[in-house]
Design a protein around this motif. Structure first.
Motif, PDB file in Angstrom:
ATOM      1  N   TYR A  78       0.920  -1.133  -0.119  1.00 39.96           N
ATOM      2  CA  TYR A  78      -0.025  -0.028   0.036  1.00 39.96           C
ATOM      3  C   TYR A  78       1.011   1.332   0.078  1.00 39.96           C
ATOM      4  CZ  TYR A  78      -4.312   2.485   1.071  1.00 39.96           C
ATOM      5  OH  TYR A  78      -5.643   3.409   1.054  1.00 39.96           O
ATOM      6  N   GLY A  79       1.532   1.819  -1.145  1.00 46.29           N
ATOM      7  CA  GLY A  79       2.516   2.591  -1.275  1.00 46.29           C
ATOM      8  C   GLY A  79       1.949   4.095  -1.502  1.00 46.29           C
ATOM      9  N   GLU A  80       2.967   4.882  -1.722  1.00 44.71           N
ATOM     10  CA  GLU A  80       3.133   6.356  -1.872  1.00 44.71           C
ATOM     11  C   GLU A  80       1.815   6.596  -2.751  1.00 44.71           C
ATOM     12  OE1 GLU A  80       4.405   8.385  -0.011  1.00 44.71           O
ATOM     13  OE2 GLU A  80       5.912   7.005   1.003  1.00 44.71           O
ATOM     14  N   ALA A  81       1.848   5.985  -3.887  1.00 44.54           N
ATOM     15  CA  ALA A  81       0.742   6.138  -4.982  1.00 44.54           C
ATOM     16  C   ALA A  81      -0.513   5.913  -4.111  1.00 44.54           C
ATOM     17  CB  ALA A  81       0.977   5.586  -6.236  1.00 44.54           C
ATOM     18  N   SER A  82      -0.575   4.824  -3.427  1.00 44.09           N
ATOM     19  CA  SER A  82      -1.964   4.568  -2.939  1.00 44.09           C
ATOM     20  C   SER A  82      -2.408   5.522  -1.889  1.00 44.09           C
ATOM     21  CB  SER A  82      -1.754   3.093  -2.068  1.00 44.09           C
ATOM     22  OG  SER A  82      -1.163   2.171  -2.940  1.00 44.09           O
ATOM     23  N   MET A  83      -1.236   6.092  -1.011  1.00 46.75           N
ATOM     24  CA  MET A  83      -1.823   6.993   0.014  1.00 46.75           C
ATOM     25  C   MET A  83      -2.389   8.241  -0.792  1.00 46.75           C
ATOM     26  SD  MET A  83      -1.094   5.545   2.801  1.00 46.75           S
ATOM     27  CE  MET A  83      -0.034   4.535   3.623  1.00 46.75           C
TER      28      MET A  83
END
Length: 223
Positions: A78-83
């Motif tokens: 659940y990465g930076e793009a997800s955040m």
């Protein structure tokens, strides 16, 4: 755990298959970019249109949107793009929230009419004033008196020279004048005194019991 009515389980649908086996991420851990583990992915969830997988469910029942996930061989991040996607309106890892509520009392005061009202107004009252006033009227009259008196030559010349006498009658007339005089004053004033009243009110609040170990009653913590 509440059932999320937005999704259907992939296994509950007939003739539904993933396009690629790599998309089946069930059993993989969902982690943060720093390695923090959110949980194990147990289910794939299909949207209401049943056209694609839109979310995953973790072992503890929480849901997470598929779009912002980064799929790796050993984990799903659940990465930076997800955040960023979650901040823009995407679905983040869901959570159940139990609010802690308490009542608060606001005590103030207001002005209320509980006493009597006293009104004062002035009105005009007419009185008759009577008084006797003495007035003088003058009357001029002409009378003739019989006289037999000798006069000297000089006085005779003077008397024979002619004489005019004028006398005017004067009458007194009644004159009435009025003026206003303040004789009394009626004063309206209001005094006040302070008093203290005791106030008691019952307020409520909620307490949350956290069951750390559902199988062990000793693991319950109250907050």
């Amino acid at each position: 755990m509440r059932h999320d009515t937005r999704y259907e389980h992939l296994d509950s649908l007939d003739n539904y298959e993933l396009e690629h086996e790599s998309q089946d991420i069930r059993g993989r851990p969902l982690v943060s970019p720093t390695g923090e583990k959110y949980g194990i992915i147990t289910d794939l969830l299909v949207g209401r249109d049943k056209n694609r997988v839109e979310a995953v469910r973790l072992e503890d029942g929480r849901c997470c949107a598929v779009g912002p996930l980064e799929i790796h061989d050993d984990a799903v991040v659940y990465g930076e793009a997800s955040m960023a996607h979650a901040k823009e309106g995407g679905a983040a890892v869901s959570e159940e929230v139990i609010p802690v509520v308490e009542e608060r009392v606001a005590i103030g005061k207001r002005t209320a009419d509980h006493g009597k009202s006293i009104g004062v107004r002035s009105r005009v009252v007419s009185d008759t004033v009577s008084e006797d006033v003495a007035l003088r009227d003058e009357t001029v009259s002409v009378d003739t008196r019989e006289v037999d008196r000798r006069v000297s030559g000089r006085e005779a010349d003077k008397l024979l020279d002619g004489k005019t006498v004028t006398m005017t009658e004067h009458d007194e007339e009644l004159v009435v004048a009025k003026d206003a005089v303040v004789t009394d004053e009626v004063v309206l004033k209001k005094t006040g005194k302070d008093r203290v009243e005791h106030v008691e009110e019952t307020v409520r609040h909620t307490e949350v019991d956290v069951d750390k170990n559902a199988n062990d009653s000793r693991g319950r913590d109250r907050r």
